[in-house]
Design an enzyme around this catalytic site. Structure first.
Site, PDB file in Angstrom:
ATOM      1  N   LEU A  17      22.146   3.663 -11.509  1.00 23.21           N
ATOM      2  CA  LEU A  17      21.541   2.407 -11.071  1.00 23.21           C
ATOM      3  C   LEU A  17      21.154   1.521 -12.249  1.00 23.21           C
ATOM      4  CD1 LEU A  17      19.273   3.681  -8.169  1.00 23.21           C
ATOM      5  CD2 LEU A  17      21.095   1.996  -7.942  1.00 23.21           C
ATOM      6  N   ASP A  36      17.553   3.799 -22.824  1.00 21.74           N
ATOM      7  CA  ASP A  36      17.957   5.085 -22.275  1.00 21.74           C
ATOM      8  C   ASP A  36      17.847   6.146 -23.364  1.00 21.74           C
ATOM      9  OD1 ASP A  36      19.667   5.838 -19.512  1.00 21.74           O
ATOM     10  OD2 ASP A  36      19.828   7.303 -21.137  1.00 21.74           O
ATOM     11  N   ASP A  71      11.195   6.809 -26.057  1.00 20.33           N
ATOM     12  CA  ASP A  71      10.663   7.555 -24.915  1.00 20.33           C
ATOM     13  C   ASP A  71       9.571   6.704 -24.286  1.00 20.33           C
ATOM     14  OD1 ASP A  71       9.503   9.243 -23.093  1.00 20.33           O
ATOM     15  OD2 ASP A  71       9.139  10.889 -24.506  1.00 20.33           O
ATOM     16  N   ILE A  72       9.889   6.082 -23.160  1.00 24.70           N
ATOM     17  CA  ILE A  72       8.960   5.108 -22.572  1.00 24.70           C
ATOM     18  C   ILE A  72       7.818   5.788 -21.810  1.00 24.70           C
ATOM     19  CG2 ILE A  72      10.442   3.100 -22.527  1.00 24.70           C
ATOM     20  CD1 ILE A  72      10.144   5.311 -19.474  1.00 24.70           C
ATOM     21  N   ASN A  98      13.185   1.934 -14.176  1.00 21.86           N
ATOM     22  CA  ASN A  98      14.198   2.660 -13.420  1.00 21.86           C
ATOM     23  C   ASN A  98      14.358   4.108 -13.856  1.00 21.86           C
ATOM     24  OD1 ASN A  98      16.923   2.797 -11.826  1.00 21.86           O
ATOM     25  ND2 ASN A  98      17.481   3.288 -13.937  1.00 21.86           N
ATOM     26  N   TYR A 169       8.749  14.727  -6.869  1.00 24.28           N
ATOM     27  CA  TYR A 169       9.423  13.424  -6.870  1.00 24.28           C
ATOM     28  C   TYR A 169       8.817  12.486  -5.824  1.00 24.28           C
ATOM     29  CZ  TYR A 169      13.435  10.181  -6.447  1.00 24.28           C
ATOM     30  OH  TYR A 169      14.250   9.080  -6.398  1.00 24.28           O
ATOM     31  N   LYS A 173       7.001   8.941  -6.673  1.00 25.66           N
ATOM     32  CA  LYS A 173       7.537   7.692  -6.139  1.00 25.66           C
ATOM     33  C   LYS A 173       6.534   6.993  -5.220  1.00 25.66           C
ATOM     34  CE  LYS A 173      11.572   7.462  -8.092  1.00 25.66           C
ATOM     35  NZ  LYS A 173      11.801   6.441  -9.150  1.00 25.66           N
ATOM     36  N   THR A 203      24.315   8.492  -7.540  1.00 22.32           N
ATOM     37  CA  THR A 203      24.098   8.528  -8.978  1.00 22.32           C
ATOM     38  C   THR A 203      24.102   9.985  -9.423  1.00 22.32           C
ATOM     39  OG1 THR A 203      21.684   8.723  -8.859  1.00 22.32           O
ATOM     40  CG2 THR A 203      22.602   6.493  -8.748  1.00 22.32           C
TER      41      THR A 203
END
Length: 300
Positions: A17, A36, A71-72, A98, A169, A173, A203
């Site tokens: 995505l 990334d 590394d965010i 994302n 997860y 989310k 994905t």
């Protein structure tokens, strides 16, 4: 070219995505910071290759892009990400959060490490870039420079309705939805909108599920699960046209866009005094009879 000259950060943009979003933003005239880490599906390893490959794809289209591999989910990495956009292109207009990965287990088999890892990348990895982008936009606004900025976060149907085998997860989310609502309320005064999407697409994270449950599309047929189907909505939400839309969650799949309606006040009973526990059962039954039925958990 609805995003012409807008500067966009997309995290997790090396594949899936994120890659589709980065390419579509570039096609619509944006300058893109492609973030990334190049990790595996389970978040291990790392490589600069995926981000740089997307940058080369954008440049081949005639666009402008830069690779960024911080590394965010760390404060310093998120700070560097925002600084890269500002230092390279002179501004920041859009943040698309994302990045993510999966470590699926049934709850009774889910380890603390697997819980923490998913929370770190999905939830903390949304919070920290949002924080540093917000700091930048607040400073711009206070300096008298106009801000017309966008945040697009990535939730999931798992976060909205739950998903069997994905407790970590789903919780992360769901947290992203709450974070989006707060960001919309807090950052609006600085000229920033915040919305979230709940996409369904094929994905790396979902390919095993789709391979087991859905046949591949026939040649030439519309591929409803292609990640590129999600990106037009994301790009529109990043454009100047969307400035009146904030605090919303959109489910998007194939050619379908759905405005999700989350928790809202339903039937209520107020006796004006403290309840006795023995009286609660009949009243709760009455209220549930008036309320809408909940939608089923995915996989249940």
């Amino acid at each position: 070219m609805i995003c012409k000259d807008r500067v966009v950060i997309v995290t997790g943009a090396g594949r899936g995505l994120g890659r589709a979003h980065a390419l579509e933003f570039a096609r619509q005239g944006a300058k893109v910071v492609v973030n990334d880490l190049g990790v595996s599906r389970s978040g291990e390893g790392g490589s600069t290759g995926p981000a740089q490959e997307v940058v080369e794809e954008i440049r081949a289209l005639g666009g402008e892009a830069v690779a960024e591999t911080s590394d965010i989910a760390t404060d310093e990495g998120a700070r560097h990400l925002v600084a890269t956009a500002v230092e390279t292109f002179g501004r920041l207009d859009v943040l698309v959060n994302n990045a993510g990965f999966l470590r699926d287990r049934m709850l009774v088999n889910l380890s603390e490490e697997e819980w923490d890892a998913v929370m770190r990348v999905h939830l903390k990895g949304h919070f920290l870039p949002l924080k540093h982008a917000g700091l930048h936009w607040r400073a711009e606004s206070k300096a008298g420079r106009p801000v017309d900025a966008r945040v697009i976060n990535t939730s999931s149907g798992a976060g909205l309705l739950g998903s069997v085998g994905q407790g970590n997860y789903s919780a992360a989310k769901a947290g992203i939805v709450g974070l989006t609502l707060v960001a919309s309320a807090e950052l609006g005064r600085y000229g920033v909108t915040a919305n979230a999407i709940a996409p369904a697409a094929r994905t790396r994270m979902t390919e095993e599920v789709f391979a087991a449950t859905m046949a591949a599309p026939e040649a030439g047929a519309f591929d409803a699960m292609a990640p590129e189907n999600v990106s037009p909505l994301v790009v529109w939400l990043g454009s100047a046209e969307s400035r009146e839309v904030t605090g919303r969650v959109f489910e998007v799949e194939g050619g379908k866009i759905c405005v999700m309606e989350g928790f809202r006040h339903g039937p209520v009973a107020d006796r004006g005094a403290r309840w006795d526990a023995a009286e609660i059962g009949p009243e709760v039954s009455r209220l549930l009879g008036l309320a809408a039925e909940p939608e089923p958990v995915y996989g249940a």
